[in-house]
Design a protein around this motif. Structure first.
Motif, PDB file in Angstrom:
ATOM      1  N   MET A  26       0.774  -1.270  -0.176  1.00 12.97           N
ATOM      2  CA  MET A  26      -0.162   0.037   0.013  1.00 12.97           C
ATOM      3  C   MET A  26       0.754   1.204   0.148  1.00 12.97           C
ATOM      4  SD  MET A  26      -3.397  -0.660  -0.020  1.00 12.97           S
ATOM      5  CE  MET A  26      -4.028   0.881   0.474  1.00 12.97           C
ATOM      6  N   ALA A  27       1.935   1.316   0.882  1.00 15.58           N
ATOM      7  CA  ALA A  27       2.780   2.411   0.785  1.00 15.58           C
ATOM      8  C   ALA A  27       3.526   2.563  -0.500  1.00 15.58           C
ATOM      9  CB  ALA A  27       3.842   2.247   1.872  1.00 15.58           C
ATOM     10  N   GLY A  28       3.886   1.420  -0.937  1.00 17.88           N
ATOM     11  CA  GLY A  28       4.437   1.350  -2.256  1.00 17.88           C
ATOM     12  C   GLY A  28       3.294   2.096  -3.526  1.00 17.88           C
ATOM     13  N   LEU A  29       2.326   1.916  -3.463  1.00 16.03           N
ATOM     14  CA  LEU A  29       1.004   2.318  -4.214  1.00 16.03           C
ATOM     15  C   LEU A  29       0.766   3.729  -4.039  1.00 16.03           C
ATOM     16  CD1 LEU A  29      -1.047  -0.990  -4.622  1.00 16.03           C
ATOM     17  CD2 LEU A  29       0.750  -0.106  -6.364  1.00 16.03           C
ATOM     18  N   ARG A  30       1.521   4.358  -3.151  1.00  8.65           N
ATOM     19  CA  ARG A  30       0.934   5.779  -2.501  1.00  8.65           C
ATOM     20  C   ARG A  30       0.677   6.730  -3.827  1.00  8.65           C
ATOM     21  NH1 ARG A  30      -0.065   8.633   2.039  1.00  8.65           N
ATOM     22  NH2 ARG A  30       0.409  10.729   1.806  1.00  8.65           N
ATOM     23  N   THR A  31       2.065   6.637  -4.495  1.00  9.75           N
ATOM     24  CA  THR A  31       1.962   7.950  -5.550  1.00  9.75           C
ATOM     25  C   THR A  31       0.805   7.538  -6.684  1.00  9.75           C
ATOM     26  OG1 THR A  31       4.252   8.248  -5.145  1.00  9.75           O
ATOM     27  CG2 THR A  31       3.368   8.815  -7.252  1.00  9.75           C
ATOM     28  N   ARG A  32       0.741   6.322  -7.032  1.00  5.45           N
ATOM     29  CA  ARG A  32      -0.322   5.714  -8.154  1.00  5.45           C
ATOM     30  C   ARG A  32      -1.787   6.117  -7.492  1.00  5.45           C
ATOM     31  NH1 ARG A  32       4.080   2.318  -8.881  1.00  5.45           N
ATOM     32  NH2 ARG A  32       4.783   1.953 -11.063  1.00  5.45           N
ATOM     33  N   LEU A  33      -1.862   5.827  -6.310  1.00  4.24           N
ATOM     34  CA  LEU A  33      -3.115   5.966  -5.853  1.00  4.24           C
ATOM     35  C   LEU A  33      -3.594   7.419  -5.530  1.00  4.24           C
ATOM     36  CD1 LEU A  33      -3.113   3.240  -2.561  1.00  4.24           C
ATOM     37  CD2 LEU A  33      -4.379   3.277  -4.797  1.00  4.24           C
ATOM     38  N   ALA A  34      -2.609   8.431  -5.358  1.00  2.00           N
ATOM     39  CA  ALA A  34      -2.718   9.732  -5.436  1.00  2.00           C
ATOM     40  C   ALA A  34      -3.173  10.254  -6.620  1.00  2.00           C
ATOM     41  CB  ALA A  34      -1.841  10.591  -4.918  1.00  2.00           C
ATOM     42  N   ARG A  35      -2.391   9.709  -7.563  1.00  2.00           N
ATOM     43  CA  ARG A  35      -2.780  10.210  -8.924  1.00  2.00           C
ATOM     44  C   ARG A  35      -4.000   9.693  -9.485  1.00  2.00           C
ATOM     45  NH1 ARG A  35       2.085   8.918 -12.963  1.00  2.00           N
ATOM     46  NH2 ARG A  35       0.484   9.841 -14.634  1.00  2.00           N
ATOM     47  N   SER A  36      -4.558   8.409  -9.147  1.00  2.00           N
ATOM     48  CA  SER A  36      -5.726   7.943  -9.623  1.00  2.00           C
ATOM     49  C   SER A  36      -7.074   8.630  -9.014  1.00  2.00           C
ATOM     50  CB  SER A  36      -6.044   6.417  -8.999  1.00  2.00           C
ATOM     51  OG  SER A  36      -6.232   6.506  -7.551  1.00  2.00           O
ATOM     52  N   ARG A  37      -6.681   9.640  -7.991  1.00  2.68           N
ATOM     53  CA  ARG A  37      -7.811  10.374  -7.536  1.00  2.68           C
ATOM     54  C   ARG A  37      -7.990  11.828  -8.274  1.00  2.68           C
ATOM     55  NH1 ARG A  37      -6.490   7.139  -3.709  1.00  2.68           N
ATOM     56  NH2 ARG A  37      -7.693   6.537  -1.905  1.00  2.68           N
ATOM     57  N   ASP A  38      -6.983  12.117  -9.105  1.00  7.46           N
ATOM     58  CA  ASP A  38      -6.879  13.284  -9.865  1.00  7.46           C
ATOM     59  C   ASP A  38      -8.309  13.511 -10.729  1.00  7.46           C
ATOM     60  OD1 ASP A  38      -4.429  13.707  -8.905  1.00  7.46           O
ATOM     61  OD2 ASP A  38      -3.303  13.368 -10.649  1.00  7.46           O
ATOM     62  N   ASN A  39      -8.972  12.520 -11.325  1.00 12.64           N
ATOM     63  CA  ASN A  39      -9.941  12.708 -11.896  1.00 12.64           C
ATOM     64  C   ASN A  39     -11.303  12.583 -11.112  1.00 12.64           C
ATOM     65  OD1 ASN A  39     -11.110  12.892 -14.694  1.00 12.64           O
ATOM     66  ND2 ASN A  39     -11.876  10.850 -14.305  1.00 12.64           N
ATOM     67  N   THR A  40     -11.104  12.062 -10.070  1.00 13.50           N
ATOM     68  CA  THR A  40     -12.613  12.036  -9.312  1.00 13.50           C
ATOM     69  C   THR A  40     -12.675  12.868  -8.211  1.00 13.50           C
ATOM     70  OG1 THR A  40     -11.554  10.201  -7.783  1.00 13.50           O
ATOM     71  CG2 THR A  40     -12.814   9.395  -9.863  1.00 13.50           C
ATOM     72  N   SER A  41     -11.622  13.380  -7.309  1.00  9.75           N
ATOM     73  CA  SER A  41     -11.432  14.352  -6.236  1.00  9.75           C
ATOM     74  C   SER A  41     -12.017  15.572  -6.482  1.00  9.75           C
ATOM     75  CB  SER A  41     -10.305  14.436  -5.634  1.00  9.75           C
ATOM     76  OG  SER A  41      -9.188  14.909  -6.549  1.00  9.75           O
ATOM     77  N   PRO A  42     -11.946  16.202  -7.584  1.00 12.14           N
ATOM     78  CA  PRO A  42     -12.750  17.622  -8.003  1.00 12.14           C
ATOM     79  C   PRO A  42     -14.253  17.524  -7.877  1.00 12.14           C
ATOM     80  CG  PRO A  42     -10.958  17.164  -9.408  1.00 12.14           C
ATOM     81  CD  PRO A  42     -11.023  15.854  -8.874  1.00 12.14           C
ATOM     82  N   ASN A  43     -14.781  16.098  -8.030  1.00  6.52           N
ATOM     83  CA  ASN A  43     -16.202  16.057  -8.312  1.00  6.52           C
ATOM     84  C   ASN A  43     -16.957  15.843  -6.682  1.00  6.52           C
ATOM     85  OD1 ASN A  43     -18.930  14.303  -8.708  1.00  6.52           O
ATOM     86  ND2 ASN A  43     -18.463  15.218 -10.780  1.00  6.52           N
ATOM     87  N   LEU A  44     -17.806  16.891  -6.556  1.00  7.08           N
ATOM     88  CA  LEU A  44     -18.331  16.745  -5.333  1.00  7.08           C
ATOM     89  C   LEU A  44     -19.000  15.585  -5.047  1.00  7.08           C
ATOM     90  CD1 LEU A  44     -18.990  18.187  -2.434  1.00  7.08           C
ATOM     91  CD2 LEU A  44     -20.838  19.328  -3.528  1.00  7.08           C
ATOM     92  N   GLY A  45     -19.940  15.105  -6.174  1.00  8.48           N
ATOM     93  CA  GLY A  45     -20.928  13.779  -5.949  1.00  8.48           C
ATOM     94  C   GLY A  45     -20.185  12.819  -5.707  1.00  8.48           C
ATOM     95  N   VAL A  46     -19.004  12.568  -6.418  1.00  7.83           N
ATOM     96  CA  VAL A  46     -17.999  11.576  -6.047  1.00  7.83           C
ATOM     97  C   VAL A  46     -17.595  11.344  -4.622  1.00  7.83           C
ATOM     98  CG1 VAL A  46     -16.125  10.291  -6.765  1.00  7.83           C
ATOM     99  CG2 VAL A  46     -17.454  11.285  -8.373  1.00  7.83           C
ATOM    100  N   ARG A  47     -16.970  12.624  -4.385  1.00  7.75           N
ATOM    101  CA  ARG A  47     -16.835  12.682  -2.925  1.00  7.75           C
ATOM    102  C   ARG A  47     -17.905  12.404  -1.678  1.00  7.75           C
ATOM    103  NH1 ARG A  47     -14.690  17.652  -4.666  1.00  7.75           N
ATOM    104  NH2 ARG A  47     -15.990  19.076  -3.425  1.00  7.75           N
ATOM    105  N   ARG A  48     -18.997  12.923  -2.229  1.00  6.26           N
ATOM    106  CA  ARG A  48     -20.047  12.681  -1.144  1.00  6.26           C
ATOM    107  C   ARG A  48     -20.251  11.065  -1.085  1.00  6.26           C
ATOM    108  NH1 ARG A  48     -24.159  17.352  -3.029  1.00  6.26           N
ATOM    109  NH2 ARG A  48     -23.604  18.744  -1.408  1.00  6.26           N
ATOM    110  N   SER A  49     -20.388  10.365  -2.235  1.00  7.27           N
ATOM    111  CA  SER A  49     -20.699   8.850  -2.433  1.00  7.27           C
ATOM    112  C   SER A  49     -19.530   8.229  -1.640  1.00  7.27           C
ATOM    113  CB  SER A  49     -20.835   8.571  -3.486  1.00  7.27           C
ATOM    114  OG  SER A  49     -19.782   8.663  -4.530  1.00  7.27           O
ATOM    115  N   THR A  50     -18.257   8.761  -1.914  1.00  5.42           N
ATOM    116  CA  THR A  50     -17.100   8.091  -1.351  1.00  5.42           C
ATOM    117  C   THR A  50     -17.044   8.216   0.254  1.00  5.42           C
ATOM    118  OG1 THR A  50     -15.572   8.828  -3.168  1.00  5.42           O
ATOM    119  CG2 THR A  50     -14.412   8.256  -0.905  1.00  5.42           C
ATOM    120  N   LEU A  51     -17.605   9.332   0.754  1.00  2.41           N
ATOM    121  CA  LEU A  51     -17.617   9.419   2.310  1.00  2.41           C
ATOM    122  C   LEU A  51     -18.552   8.319   2.789  1.00  2.41           C
ATOM    123  CD1 LEU A  51     -16.792  11.195   4.781  1.00  2.41           C
ATOM    124  CD2 LEU A  51     -18.756  12.703   4.163  1.00  2.41           C
ATOM    125  N   GLU A  52     -19.595   8.062   1.961  1.00  2.00           N
ATOM    126  CA  GLU A  52     -20.607   7.161   2.581  1.00  2.00           C
ATOM    127  C   GLU A  52     -20.094   5.686   2.469  1.00  2.00           C
ATOM    128  OE1 GLU A  52     -23.697   7.959   4.211  1.00  2.00           O
ATOM    129  OE2 GLU A  52     -22.733   9.981   3.998  1.00  2.00           O
TER     130      GLU A  52
END
Length: 209
Positions: A139-165
């Motif tokens: 998991m630690a080794g994937l940190r950079t890739r995991l962070a980059r994978s959020r670049d497309n979804t983290s700006p979207n409020l709807g995705v953030r809300r569903s993720t929080l749930e």
């Protein structure tokens, strides 16, 4: 109907190109596919937005080191297992720590980058709480890739809300010691975010340029 970017991606794969390989020049790709160079350039931009290719200054365009679908496949193998283990081994102090991380994510709901960072901390904590050192290291080794994978979804409020749930359901299952529930919650979360990322990329590709 197959989109131009999908057609281009399939062409690149048919040529045996893989992670780290340099793409042929635009003019060659245009000739191969009987397309104009501007059309190929736009399609490459869409593939770059999906994280499939990357442009390096003064070097050219390359197949990205990690295919997003490959990353999701690895996460689906790794993280539901980690969540199940965490639910079985986490202590009350760990439960409190997870609830604090969940609270931080909730507080950051209106801030895309901050929410993405809080989300990542929860995933890393679950890896650590699994009690499996290799899982935590991966998991630690994937940190950079995991962070980059959020670049497309983290700006979207709807995705953030569903993720929080999703994260709330995950943390509640771990706190309750429900291994099967935690595993299912993690799997649902990963599949939901993966589907959202695909949908947002398709929407981005349809925008006029």
């Amino acid at each position: 109907m197959t989109s131009t970017e999908d057609l281009l991606w399939e062409h690149l794969r048919s040529r045996g190109l893989g992670p780290g390989d340099r793409l042929p020049p635009e003019r060659e790709l245009a000739a191969d596919l009987a397309l104009s160079r501007p059309t190929v350039r736009i399609a490459l931009g869409v593939l770059a937005g999906r994280g499939l290719v990357e442009t390096r200054n003064r070097s050219g365009t390359y197949i990205s080191g990690t295919n997003p679908d490959d990353l999701l496949d690895v996460r689906l193998l790794l993280e539901p297992y980690a969540a199940h283990r965490a639910a079985r081994t986490a202590r009350p102090s760990d439960h409190r720590a997870l609830q604090e991380l969940l609270g931080a994510a909730s507080a950051a709901l209106d801030d895309g980058p901050a929410f993405a960072a809080a989300d990542l901390r929860i995933h890393e904590a679950v890896g650590t709480l699994s009690g499996n050192v290799l899982v935590a290291e991966i998991m630690a080794g994937l940190r950079t890739r995991l962070a980059r994978s959020r670049d497309n979804t983290s700006p979207n409020l709807g995705v953030r809300r569903s993720t929080l749930e999703d994260l709330r359901a995950l943390v509640d299952a771990i706190t309750d010691g429900d291994g099967a529930g935690a595993e299912a919650a993690m799997r649902t979360h990963l599949l939901t975010v993966g589907a959202a990322a695909d949908r947002l990329k398709r929407d981005e590709g349809r925008k006029p340029r």
